[in-house]
Design a protein around this motif. Sequence first.
Motif, PDB file in Angstrom:
ATOM      1  N   MET A  90       0.848  -1.162   0.000  1.00 35.12           N
ATOM      2  CA  MET A  90       0.000   0.000   0.000  1.00 35.12           C
ATOM      3  C   MET A  90       0.903   1.238   0.000  1.00 35.12           C
ATOM      4  O   MET A  90       1.928   1.267   0.661  1.00 35.12           O
ATOM      5  N   GLU A  91       0.494   2.232  -0.739  1.00 37.72           N
ATOM      6  CA  GLU A  91       1.321   3.434  -0.821  1.00 37.72           C
ATOM      7  C   GLU A  91       1.281   4.209   0.491  1.00 37.72           C
ATOM      8  O   GLU A  91       0.333   4.129   1.270  1.00 37.72           O
ATOM      9  N   ASN A  92       2.317   4.993   0.703  1.00 36.31           N
ATOM     10  CA  ASN A  92       2.446   5.742   1.957  1.00 36.31           C
ATOM     11  C   ASN A  92       1.366   6.799   2.114  1.00 36.31           C
ATOM     12  O   ASN A  92       0.943   7.063   3.237  1.00 36.31           O
ATOM     13  N   ILE A  93       0.913   7.390   1.013  1.00 33.89           N
ATOM     14  CA  ILE A  93      -0.106   8.444   1.136  1.00 33.89           C
ATOM     15  C   ILE A  93      -1.400   7.883   1.706  1.00 33.89           C
ATOM     16  O   ILE A  93      -2.073   8.532   2.512  1.00 33.89           O
ATOM     17  N   TYR A  94      -1.734   6.637   1.331  1.00 31.28           N
ATOM     18  CA  TYR A  94      -2.957   6.028   1.857  1.00 31.28           C
ATOM     19  C   TYR A  94      -2.806   5.669   3.324  1.00 31.28           C
ATOM     20  O   TYR A  94      -3.752   5.787   4.105  1.00 31.28           O
ATOM     21  N   LYS A  95      -1.610   5.233   3.699  1.00 31.34           N
ATOM     22  CA  LYS A  95      -1.361   4.931   5.112  1.00 31.34           C
ATOM     23  C   LYS A  95      -1.481   6.198   5.954  1.00 31.34           C
ATOM     24  O   LYS A  95      -2.057   6.173   7.045  1.00 31.34           O
ATOM     25  N   ILE A  96      -0.956   7.288   5.447  1.00 32.52           N
ATOM     26  CA  ILE A  96      -1.039   8.563   6.177  1.00 32.52           C
ATOM     27  C   ILE A  96      -2.480   9.018   6.290  1.00 32.52           C
ATOM     28  O   ILE A  96      -2.928   9.454   7.363  1.00 32.52           O
ATOM     29  N   LEU A  97      -3.245   8.905   5.191  1.00 32.13           N
ATOM     30  CA  LEU A  97      -4.653   9.308   5.230  1.00 32.13           C
ATOM     31  C   LEU A  97      -5.467   8.436   6.194  1.00 32.13           C
ATOM     32  O   LEU A  97      -6.341   8.944   6.910  1.00 32.13           O
ATOM     33  N   LEU A  98      -5.190   7.140   6.234  1.00 32.24           N
ATOM     34  CA  LEU A  98      -5.889   6.269   7.176  1.00 32.24           C
ATOM     35  C   LEU A  98      -5.520   6.596   8.619  1.00 32.24           C
ATOM     36  O   LEU A  98      -6.373   6.573   9.511  1.00 32.24           O
ATOM     37  N   LEU A  99      -4.265   6.937   8.855  1.00 37.33           N
ATOM     38  CA  LEU A  99      -3.851   7.322  10.198  1.00 37.33           C
ATOM     39  C   LEU A  99      -4.522   8.628  10.625  1.00 37.33           C
ATOM     40  O   LEU A  99      -5.018   8.742  11.751  1.00 37.33           O
ATOM     41  N   ILE A 100      -4.560   9.604   9.734  1.00 35.23           N
ATOM     42  CA  ILE A 100      -5.224  10.877  10.041  1.00 35.23           C
ATOM     43  C   ILE A 100      -6.713  10.647  10.281  1.00 35.23           C
ATOM     44  O   ILE A 100      -7.308  11.230  11.200  1.00 35.23           O
ATOM     45  N   GLY A 101      -7.331   9.784   9.473  1.00 35.45           N
ATOM     46  CA  GLY A 101      -8.747   9.480   9.669  1.00 35.45           C
ATOM     47  C   GLY A 101      -9.015   8.804  11.001  1.00 35.45           C
ATOM     48  O   GLY A 101     -10.021   9.084  11.663  1.00 35.45           O
ATOM     49  N   THR A 102      -8.116   7.926  11.422  1.00 33.30           N
ATOM     50  CA  THR A 102      -8.270   7.259  12.718  1.00 33.30           C
ATOM     51  C   THR A 102      -8.160   8.263  13.857  1.00 33.30           C
ATOM     52  O   THR A 102      -8.962   8.237  14.803  1.00 33.30           O
TER      53      THR A 102
END
Length: 151
Positions: A1-13
């Motif tokens: 998974m790309e890093n941008i999606y990981k960052i967005l999921l972390l921010i969403g959490t």
Amino acid sequence: MENIYKILLLIGTLLCIFLFAINIYLGATGAIVLAAFALSVFIMEDSRVLPELTVRLGDDAKKIVVENAGNAPAYRIHVALVPFDIEFDIPQLAADAQYEYPFTRMIGEAKAVVAFDDTKGGHVSRTFSLSALGKGDDDLLRPMFPLFKWK
């Protein structure tokens, strides 16, 4: 998974945790939106590199057209035409590319059995009904799963 999606999921959490602190209904709404986003990201990542081979007869019924409509190349493609005892191999077919195999005579009806490897190393096998006069498997209006007695 790309890093941008990981960052967005972390921010969403983190945003969901903050919303739960304000109001449980806001937090639940945020959690539902976050879950929908996460599922769409996982589905998108899973379907990113998949070949989608289709086999059809040419317009003059004197050739077979093997087309890769997917977004990744297919490797070691083997096509067997039943009942004509015709087999041929294609080493590689790039995404959005097609390969034509000519015949010396017209073919009315046949079945094509295709086996290929994808980029992840998986082996896939599919069967296509070919017909010069009737409908083949390339019907664009056919649903993905049988609906209303569609066969």
